[in-house]
Design a protein around this motif. Structure first.
Motif, PDB file in Angstrom:
ATOM      1  N   ASP A 214      -5.919   3.553   0.026  1.00 64.21           N
ATOM      2  CA  ASP A 214      -5.638   2.383  -0.728  1.00 64.21           C
ATOM      3  C   ASP A 214      -5.984   1.102   0.158  1.00 64.21           C
ATOM      4  O   ASP A 214      -6.362   0.214  -0.290  1.00 64.21           O
ATOM      5  N   ARG A 215      -5.753   1.032   1.370  1.00 63.93           N
ATOM      6  CA  ARG A 215      -6.256  -0.099   2.232  1.00 63.93           C
ATOM      7  C   ARG A 215      -7.625  -0.225   1.941  1.00 63.93           C
ATOM      8  O   ARG A 215      -8.206  -1.537   1.858  1.00 63.93           O
TER       9      ARG A 215
ATOM     10  N   ILE B  56      -2.663   6.105   2.234  1.00 61.77           N
ATOM     11  CA  ILE B  56      -2.403   4.860   2.685  1.00 61.77           C
ATOM     12  C   ILE B  56      -3.698   4.336   2.826  1.00 61.77           C
ATOM     13  O   ILE B  56      -4.007   3.055   2.570  1.00 61.77           O
TER      14      ILE B  56
ATOM     15  N   ASP C 168      -8.238  -2.014  -1.276  1.00 54.17           N
ATOM     16  CA  ASP C 168      -7.570  -3.493  -1.503  1.00 54.17           C
ATOM     17  C   ASP C 168      -8.140  -4.595  -0.334  1.00 54.17           C
ATOM     18  O   ASP C 168      -8.723  -5.526  -0.712  1.00 54.17           O
TER      19      ASP C 168
ATOM     20  N   SER D 178       0.859  -1.302   0.020  1.00 48.27           N
ATOM     21  CA  SER D 178      -0.142   0.000  -0.193  1.00 48.27           C
ATOM     22  C   SER D 178       0.907   1.200  -0.138  1.00 48.27           C
ATOM     23  O   SER D 178       0.567   2.204  -0.606  1.00 48.27           O
TER      24      SER D 178
ATOM     25  N   SER E 193       0.674   4.019  -3.019  1.00 53.71           N
ATOM     26  CA  SER E 193       0.073   5.296  -2.813  1.00 53.71           C
ATOM     27  C   SER E 193       1.218   6.428  -2.359  1.00 53.71           C
ATOM     28  O   SER E 193       0.746   7.510  -2.566  1.00 53.71           O
TER      29      SER E 193
END
Length: 470
Positions: free
Chosen positions: A336-337, A333, A340, A184, A188
């Protein structure tokens, strides 16, 4: 031999059979009895189970073998050649450290500790309690459980010098293991096509994650005391990179630790150029001769993005790690998490928090440090006494690994193959270099195997090296 032990042996052999080549010989029942300390009846029961499931087949008077399954017609995956884009990441994505060895092998390749180095009783009790917790069946917050985030923040705050702003609970994001967190961060914060400085050698998983994220790796040579700050400055200036992935404490694979002076100098270099340090503190709880000195404790401007995992110290089954990041980097971040994995299991987070807040956790840490020191000395002594051609630049001050240099010209990949054929599994050092290796190395884990077998393992390595020299 209890029911749990029978299940454990069955699971272990099932994993090995799945990874073995069809037709491979299964160790004899006598060898399995010795390896597991089981009764012949238990081993026979396990082998009968494997045969009944069609995994192995016996040839009377010859032995037992992994069953060869002959497909009537091989599958054709040629259509995927046109459907998939061209890839720069050819070859296997599975590290040698992740391979499953034969049950009777001496496994020095692993990246994990043996069960006797884990707080097994604490983990089992914590998982049982976590499964009964009110939030066990609920979705956890995207950033993680507040109590666990606060614990990670306090760990850094407790070593932050006076006058610097320590991280808070809001700065902490809980992720499903440090590998997931690094992916991540690279996506990012660094970005596709952008350069990233990395130590060389460095953690193979970070190299893989960066390449999968489309990041351009820029190697910077490092040693037991860390990289040369001037070399870091030159690389940042030359490439325009704005991030540096590093392991200041108990680096994988070398076990080295940056000196306090070098850590300060590198942080100054990065600060002057408006860049980030991505600090991987994977072995925070695994110091032997020193304590971890997190770089993030000396930063209150969001220069350091910090990753700390509990996987190696609590349990590989409890894949919980934390990222500490501040400002817009933290928000990127987290986004992105969310795209995902969305969130980490509340059961695992609750169990992890339970373990690390038990009074017995500290006592366990002291016990592990002593055991790691004994194992390190046993393997280091065996290597130096048995393999005259081997060289270890520095005794590792933490972690699990011995970084062993072999004579110039040694084909370490071939050496690993030949050692494996003789029952000793080692990790070739090529995987830890982001570019061409500077010298031939192998990485040996002193935390995973029985120390009583270290001399047998180093004797095999010596003999294979001697055969290569001839």
């Amino acid at each position: 031999m209890g029911h749990d032990s029978t299940e454990r042996i069955t699971a272990d052999l099932t994993r090995w059979v799945a990874a073995a080549a069809p037709g491979a010989r299964v160790p004899s029942n006598r060898a399995l009895v010795a390896r597991y300390g089981a009764s012949p009846v238990t081993v026979q029961r396990v082998m009968s189970d494997l045969a009944g499931r069609g995994l192995v087949e016996s040839q009377p008077g010859v032995g037992t073998f992994v069953r060869v399954v002959r497909a009537r017609r091989p599958a054709d995956y040629g259509w995927q050649t046109s459907a998939l884009p061209a890839s720069e990441h050819r070859g296997t994505s599975v590290s040698s450290t992740q391979t499953t060895p034969a049950p009777d092998s001496i496994a020095l390749h692993s990246g994990y500790p043996s069960r006797e180095l884990l707080p097994e009783r604490l983990v089992r009790q914590a998982l049982a309690r976590a499964a009964r917790a009110p939030n066990a069946l609920e979705r956890s917050p995207a950033a993680g459980l507040p109590e666990l985030r606060a614990w990670f923040a306090h760990e850094v705050a407790s070593v932050t010098p006076a006058g610097l702003g320590a991280p808070t609970e809001r700065d902490v994001l809980i992720v499903g293991g440090s590998q997931s967190g690094l992916s991540s961060i690279f996506r990012s914060v660094v970005g596709v096509g952008r350069p990233l400085l990395v130590e060389s050698p460095t953690y193979w998983g970070a190299i893989l994650a960066a390449r999968q994220a489309g990041v351009v790796l820029v190697p910077v040579a490092t040693g037991p005391d860390g990289p040369d700050p001037d070399a870091v400055a030159r690389a940042l200036d030359l490439t325009g990179a704005r991030a540096f992935y590093a392991q200041p404490n108990f680096a994988n694979p070398t076990g080295g630790q940056w000196t306090a002076e070098r850590a300060t100098a590198v942080l100054d270099v990065v600060t002057q150029r408006g860049a980030f340090v991505i600090e991987d503190d994977w072995a925070h709880d695994l110091g032997i001769d020193a304590e971890s000195r997190p770089l993030v404790a000396h930063d209150d401007a969001g220069r350091v993005i910090y990753v700390r995992s509990l996987t190696k110290s609590v349990s590989p089954a409890v894949r919980v790690a934390a990222i500490i990041a501040r400002g817009p980097a933290r928000d990127r971040i987290l986004a992105d998490r969310a795209s995902d994995s969305m969130y980490v299991s509340a059961v695992l987070q609750t169990a992890a928090l339970d373990v690390i807040t038990q009074p017995a956790w500290r006592a366990h840490g002291r016990s592990v440090r002593a055991k790691l020191a004994d194992r390190r000395e046993a393997l280091l002594g065996s290597v130096l006494d048995t393999i005259p051609a081997a060289h270890v630049e520095r005794r590792p001050v933490g972690g699990f690994n011995l970084w062993v240099r072999l004579p110039d010209g040694t084909d370490v990949d071939q050496l690993a193959v030949e050692c494996r054929g003789r029952g000793v599994v080692v990790a070739p050092g090529t995987e830890w270099f982001p570019a061409e290796p500077s010298a031939p190395h192998i990485r040996l884990n002193y935390a995973a195997s029985d120390p009583a077998r270290f001399d047998d393992a180093t004797s095999v390595i010596r003999d294979v090296l001697a055969a290569h020299a001839r």
